[in-house]
Design a protein around this motif. Structure first.
Motif, PDB file in Angstrom:
ATOM      1  N   GLY A 466       0.820  -1.203   0.000  1.00  0.00           N
ATOM      2  CA  GLY A 466       0.000   0.000   0.000  1.00  0.00           C
ATOM      3  C   GLY A 466       0.855   1.254   0.000  1.00  0.00           C
ATOM      4  O   GLY A 466       2.032   1.229   0.391  1.00  0.00           O
ATOM      5  N   GLU A 467       0.291   2.339  -0.402  1.00  0.00           N
ATOM      6  CA  GLU A 467       1.023   3.608  -0.415  1.00  0.00           C
ATOM      7  C   GLU A 467       0.049   4.759  -0.257  1.00  0.00           C
ATOM      8  O   GLU A 467      -1.163   4.611  -0.435  1.00  0.00           O
ATOM      9  CB  GLU A 467       1.821   3.767  -1.699  1.00  0.00           C
ATOM     10  N   THR A 468       0.592   5.920   0.102  1.00  0.00           N
ATOM     11  CA  THR A 468      -0.202   7.134   0.253  1.00  0.00           C
ATOM     12  C   THR A 468       0.680   8.333  -0.020  1.00  0.00           C
ATOM     13  O   THR A 468       1.905   8.215  -0.095  1.00  0.00           O
ATOM     14  CB  THR A 468      -0.813   7.227   1.663  1.00  0.00           C
ATOM     15  N   THR A 469       0.060   9.463  -0.163  1.00  0.00           N
ATOM     16  CA  THR A 469       0.780  10.718  -0.362  1.00  0.00           C
ATOM     17  C   THR A 469       0.391  11.685   0.752  1.00  0.00           C
ATOM     18  O   THR A 469      -0.796  11.858   1.061  1.00  0.00           O
ATOM     19  CB  THR A 469       0.432  11.342  -1.727  1.00  0.00           C
ATOM     20  N   VAL A 470       1.392  12.278   1.380  1.00  0.00           N
ATOM     21  CA  VAL A 470       1.140  13.243   2.451  1.00  0.00           C
ATOM     22  C   VAL A 470       1.740  14.577   2.061  1.00  0.00           C
ATOM     23  O   VAL A 470       2.690  14.650   1.267  1.00  0.00           O
ATOM     24  CB  VAL A 470       1.731  12.766   3.795  1.00  0.00           C
TER      25      VAL A 470
END
Length: 789
Positions: A466-470
């Motif tokens: 999984g990945e996300t952008t902050v």
């Protein structure tokens, strides 16, 4: 401002899931085997390493620490990263954690069947493995709190609260309960003895269930159930109350495992009161979970994940209703030492832990491999097979346990026992043992179906992280303005009303004391009143637009962790220190017991190695039926030299505290070689290897010397003469057996174990058993008592 892409470490999550499934099958398969051994003693197979008494600790450790432990770590690693929007701080620490935990599990799987055990329930592993557990737990804690420090989400979601409580409390429990002095690399003795050891053990044992099998799974519930239901948590306020009430109250409830024992009355009453109070926070958490599905109940028809989650939360509610019920003294008097307790424990383990694990696995694996679940129909079949299996298991143990309790205490019109032979109870409940085996086997089959389903799902996809952008703000100096509101400081945290009210509760506690149950009830009323006052004041703060005290600490992990530590230490210190430090609590030197002889001490270690404590208790409670059946009530001072205590928690066989001198040496020898020769109908396996194996004679002086360090009053002369005294007593027993046609070496394990059994419950005024003492025949003695296991 700039964007930062974060890729989560889901490799570690996949590893923990795989380990949980594999060890879950192993642990449940061993459970099915030991269940079959209770119904058919031949299933022990005549192999020392496969007896019920050695495999039962392996089963409990495999299910608790291998299955639930790995499942817990998988859920914590997955949810923590997403809740904090940060990858775990160190891939190296994650790898050390995973492989180190698996090494500990393998070490346990090897050592427990070999008889390398401390005999402390749920903490049987010996000191080198205990040290390894400490190291790996510290690695896990560093990785977790380091990730908290580098998080990209300011406030801590409710699941994180429960993870913090788990990490802190398990560390405290493990360290205190594992304190021991090692004899060698495979043997150690607890620094606590008798009553103190029993209290410390069940303070640990009860709270191991609370903070290893409950709080982390509640955290997982608060994360995964809303995700699966696509609904927010029903009540954030209720989750706050649930958390703090559970953390504070749970730690006090351990003594309810020791009701009607030699534990001081104040500690028993305290444990009972706080156990009853646990109803409220436990059911608060259950309702918060169930009501999260409000408006989405129709999804249960088609979604096996939600079926498992909702059933798991329901079983949690059942178990947390039954637990406080069983902690009431009158109920405990009937239920303790019976199979009712076994049914209660497995309701939580199979229903709560097992179903929450299955729901999490079915939800996670497709996402971790970028595909769909291979067979929802198979998952649905698993749910119903597991549910029926659990119900068969629990109901059979309820029937068995209540039957046992009633038969043990049943009397004739003249006051004599209606069922004087203990084996009569075993014969009556044997059908329930068969039903238990069937139910457990059904649950195991369902679990294997899940393993196949997850494997096929993983094979159909490909590992996906999984990945996300902050958004990361660039550092810049703040620009002060006239309207800038200063951030709440530590003074506001420390002087917050909930903390002030907690101190007030503790002050009331100190003045009331614990000597009488009435005072404990007054304390419970004071806690409720002060809690209600705190709620009213907090509500007024919220209505006035002021931040609540909890909002002040919610974004401060250090403050949150410290306050959680204080909450769990209060109960532990209040319960343990008086019994451990105050001499009047347990007489330091009692006329009722003298130190064990060198041979008796060797025999006691064999009793521990063979796991006799899993089926026999050494605690006669103050009930007429028990004193008629077993002898005088057990007293606290009689156990002052017992490192560790051997009170037991289940009677598959009769209590042994007053067995010393009751039967001749030949009876004990015959009972070990062929239990059914002395006790027809017994389900105890034979132990012929005891007659062949030899004790380590040279260990006797070392054991006495170590016991001196633990406070047992052996003299230098006792230590120096240990080998000679050991041989003299062994030769006397061997000579006695020889006169009755039994040839056995004086240094055999059989002779040492007989020496220990003949000593149980005998004071300094008593002399060793002789052939002329009671001397009933083996068959007559068996009919008189009935040896169970």
């Amino acid at each position: 401002m700039q964007q930062q892409r974060i890729v989560y470490d889901d490799t570690t999550v996949r590893r923990f899931i795989f380990a949980a499934v594999v060890f879950g099958i192993v642990g449940m398969a061993v459970g099915a085997l030991v269940a079959s051994q209770l119904a058919w003693w031949q299933a022990n197979l005549g192999i020392p390493y496969l007896t019920y008494s050695r495999l039962r600790p392996l089963h409990t450790n495999a299910v608790i620490f291998a299955f639930v432990g790995n499942m817990m770590f998988a859920g914590v690693y997955y949810s923590t990263q997403r809740l904090l929007k940060a990858r775990m701080a160190s891939d190296l620490l994650s790898n050390i954690h995973f492989w180190g935990w698996q090494f500990i599990i393998v070490a346990a799987a090897i050592s427990l069947p070999l008889g390398i055990t401390t005999s402390k329930e749920y903490a049987e592993l010996e000191w080198p493995i205990d040290l390894a557990i400490t190291v790996i737990w510290v690695v896990f804690a560093i990785n977790f709190f380091w990730t908290l420090a580098k998080r990209n989400e300011k406030n801590l979601y409710v699941a994180i609260w429960f993870y913090i409580a788990t990490i802190i409390t398990v560390a405290v429990l493990h360290i205190v309960n594992s304190l021991a002095l090692p004899l060698d690399g495979l043997k150690s003795y607890s620094v606590f003895s008798g009553v103190q050891d029993a209290l410390v053990q069940w303070w640990y044992g009860h709270n191991a269930v609370a903070f290893f099998l409950t709080t982390p799974i509640l955290g997982i519930m608060y994360y995964f159930l809303p995700k699966a239901a696509e609904r927010p948590v029903y009540s954030y306020r209720l989750s706050i109350i649930h958390f703090w009430a559970l953390v504070f109250i749970y730690i006090w409830a351990g003594p309810h495992h020791l009701l009607y024992t030699a534990l001081p009355d104040w500690a028993q009453s305290l444990g009972m009161v706080f156990s009853v109070m646990l109803w409220a926070p436990s059911w608060g958490g259950m309702l918060n979970g169930l009501l999260t599905l409000k408006g989405a109940w129709h999804k249960l028809r088609d979604d096996p994940v939600l079926k498992f989650f909702i059933a798991g939360v329901t079983f949690y509610g059942m178990a947390t209703f039954e637990g406080p019920l069983l902690s009431i003294k009158t109920v405990s008097g009937l239920a303790h030492y019976t199979d009712w307790i076994v049914g209660h424990v497995h309701g939580g383990a199979l229903g709560w832990n097992g179903f929450m694990a299955a729901g999490m696995f079915y939800w996670l694996v497709p996402r971790l491999y970028g595909t769909k679940l291979h067979s929802p129909r198979s998952a649905d079949a698993h749910f119903w097979l597991g549910t029926v299996g659990i119900l068969l298991y629990i109901v059979s143990m309820w029937i068995s346990g209540i039957n046992q309790g009633l038969m043990w205490r049943a009397t004739n019109a003249d006051g004599t026992l209606l069922y004087p032979n203990f084996v009569e109870t075993l014969l009556a409940i044997r059908p329930m043992y068969i039903v238990r085996f069937v139910g457990g086997s059904m649950y195991l089959v369902g679990f294997c179906m899940m393993a196949w389903n997850l494997w096929k799902t993983a094979r159909a996809g490909k590992a996906v992280d999984g990945e996300t952008t902050v958004i990361v703000e660039e550092a810049q100096a703040p620009v002060p303005t006239a309207t800038t509101t200063p951030a709440p400081g530590w003074v506001q945290v420390v002087t917050g009303r909930p903390l002030v009210f907690a101190i007030a509760i503790l002050t009331v506690t100190m003045f009331l004391g614990w000597a009488k149950p009435v005072r404990a009830l007054v304390l419970m009323g004071a806690i409720v009143a002060l809690g209600e006052l705190a709620w009213i004041v907090t509500r007024k703060d919220r209505e006035a637009g002021r931040p609540s005290w909890f909002a002040l600490i919610e974004g401060r992990p250090l403050a949150f962790t410290v306050l959680t530590l204080v909450a769990i230490l209060i109960g532990g210190v209040a319960e343990l220190l008086p019994t451990i430090l105050i001499q009047q609590a347990v007489p330091a030197h009692g006329e009722a017991q003298k130190p064990y002889s060198p041979l008796e001490l060797q025999g006691r270690d064999l009793y521990v190695r063979e796991g006799c404590y899993t089926c026999h208790s050494q605690m006669i409670r103050p009930f007429v039926a028990e004193t008629q059946r077993y002898g005088d009530v057990s007293r606290a001072e009689e156990f002052i030299y017992d490192h560790p205590f051997q009170w037991g928690s289940k009677r598959t066989g009769p209590d042994l505290h007053r067995v010393g001198g009751r039967y001749p040496n030949l009876w004990h020898y015959t009972h070990m070689m062929d239990p059914r020769a002395t006790s027809p109908g017994s389900n105890m396996p034979p132990y012929p290897w005891l007659a062949e194996n030899r004790i380590r004679v040279k260990d006797a002086p070392k054991k006495l010397s170590l016991m001196r360090k633990l406070g047992v009053p052996y003299t230098h002369t006792d230590v120096d003469s240990a080998e000679a005294r050991q041989k003299s007593q062994g030769e006397a027993i061997a000579a006695d057996l020889a006169t009755q046609g039994v040839q056995v070496a004086w240094d055999s394990e059989m002779v040492a174990l007989v020496a220990y059994l003949q000593r149980l419950g005998r004071g300094p005024q008593d002399v060793p058993a002789t052939p002329s003492e009671v001397a009933p025949t083996a068959s007559a003695a068996g009919a008189q008592e009935g040896g169970g296991r």
